[in-house]
Enzyme design. Sequence first.
Site, mmCIF file in Angstrom:
data_model
loop_
_atom_site.group_PDB
_atom_site.id
_atom_site.type_symbol
_atom_site.label_atom_id
_atom_site.label_comp_id
_atom_site.label_asym_id
_atom_site.label_seq_id
_atom_site.Cartn_x
_atom_site.Cartn_y
_atom_site.Cartn_z
ATOM 1 N N GLU A 42 31.139 -37.491 -6.826
ATOM 2 C CA GLU A 42 30.455 -36.351 -7.427
ATOM 3 C C GLU A 42 31.004 -36.135 -8.835
ATOM 4 O O GLU A 42 32.190 -36.327 -9.100
ATOM 5 C CB GLU A 42 30.697 -35.094 -6.583
ATOM 6 C CG GLU A 42 30.009 -33.851 -7.129
ATOM 7 C CD GLU A 42 30.325 -32.588 -6.345
ATOM 8 O OE1 GLU A 42 29.503 -31.666 -6.356
ATOM 9 O OE2 GLU A 42 31.411 -32.527 -5.716
ATOM 10 N N LYS A 114 21.883 -31.999 -5.314
ATOM 11 C CA LYS A 114 22.713 -31.309 -4.320
ATOM 12 C C LYS A 114 22.039 -30.018 -3.869
ATOM 13 O O LYS A 114 21.631 -29.193 -4.696
ATOM 14 C CB LYS A 114 24.081 -31.016 -4.933
ATOM 15 C CG LYS A 114 25.081 -30.344 -4.008
ATOM 16 C CD LYS A 114 26.412 -30.184 -4.728
ATOM 17 C CE LYS A 114 27.460 -29.529 -3.867
ATOM 18 N NZ LYS A 114 28.757 -29.393 -4.581
ATOM 19 N N CYS A 155 29.117 -33.628 -1.563
ATOM 20 C CA CYS A 155 30.242 -32.710 -1.411
ATOM 21 C C CYS A 155 29.998 -31.598 -0.378
ATOM 22 O O CYS A 155 30.011 -31.856 0.823
ATOM 23 C CB CYS A 155 30.625 -32.139 -2.769
ATOM 24 S SG CYS A 155 32.314 -31.458 -2.841
#
Length: 286
Positions: A42, A114, A155
Amino acid sequence: MSFKVAAIQMCSGVDPEKNVASMIRLVREAAAHGAVYVQTPEMTGAIQKDRKGLQAILRDENSDLVVKAASELAHELSIHLHIGSTAILLADGKIANRAFLFGPDGRKITSYDKIHMFDVDLDNGESWRESAVYRPGSRAVVAALPFARLGFGVCYDVRFPQLFRAEALAGAEILTTPAAFTRQTGEAHWEVLLRARAIENGAFVISAAQAGVHEDGRETFGHSMIVDPWGKVLASAGGMGEAVVIADIDTAAVKAARAKIPNLKNARDFEVDIVAPLLAKGGVTV
């Protein structure tokens, strides 16, 4: 089908050019060891906590340094290159935390924004509000590659099992969670979350991570990891600095795990009843 994969561990700073140079060097190393799929962490392009500093280095997708370099590198090395994410300036002035997948011809196969924003207050005083900076995504993505179906996450997404369950039900054999986990949360939960996502979905999990103390002052947990569908850690890195984590994986292991524990097939819909018994005075149920 058996093939070699790699997770690249980085300690990205605030300068995208330096980070891209590190990415190129590490990806070349992975490819030299035979990896046909390589994943970066990330925020590969920059770890920058200061909002003004981040705004100063932002570019749109068509001119982003990471995107350009990744496309060229994938083509040169004839690999599938997965940029775990980088910050991308959107047309409306907002920012996406966006992952990219490039094929061996250098073309972008897909991207993923995300979905879940890291809005938390930790015990050690750390406070994060990703939603104040980034626009969350709204679509899950599964890419059908020549060697496997790949499901995307980034994440904090790893804490939302429904995302990966939906991708597994859509055929994903490999689930991905490139990350920049904080040290506090990583020490407590990183490995158990990755192994849980692998076990409950009968899928490989590949997680390239940021690691160490960054130029903007934050500290990330590292421990980039590749986990098999039975929850076994095939390969992992340490908690500080750069690393290239490599493993041979075979998608037959996905079929075998799902045959042993067919929970994807056995799942049933259900309703939740909230029961609140009436209490009389004195606490006696009436």
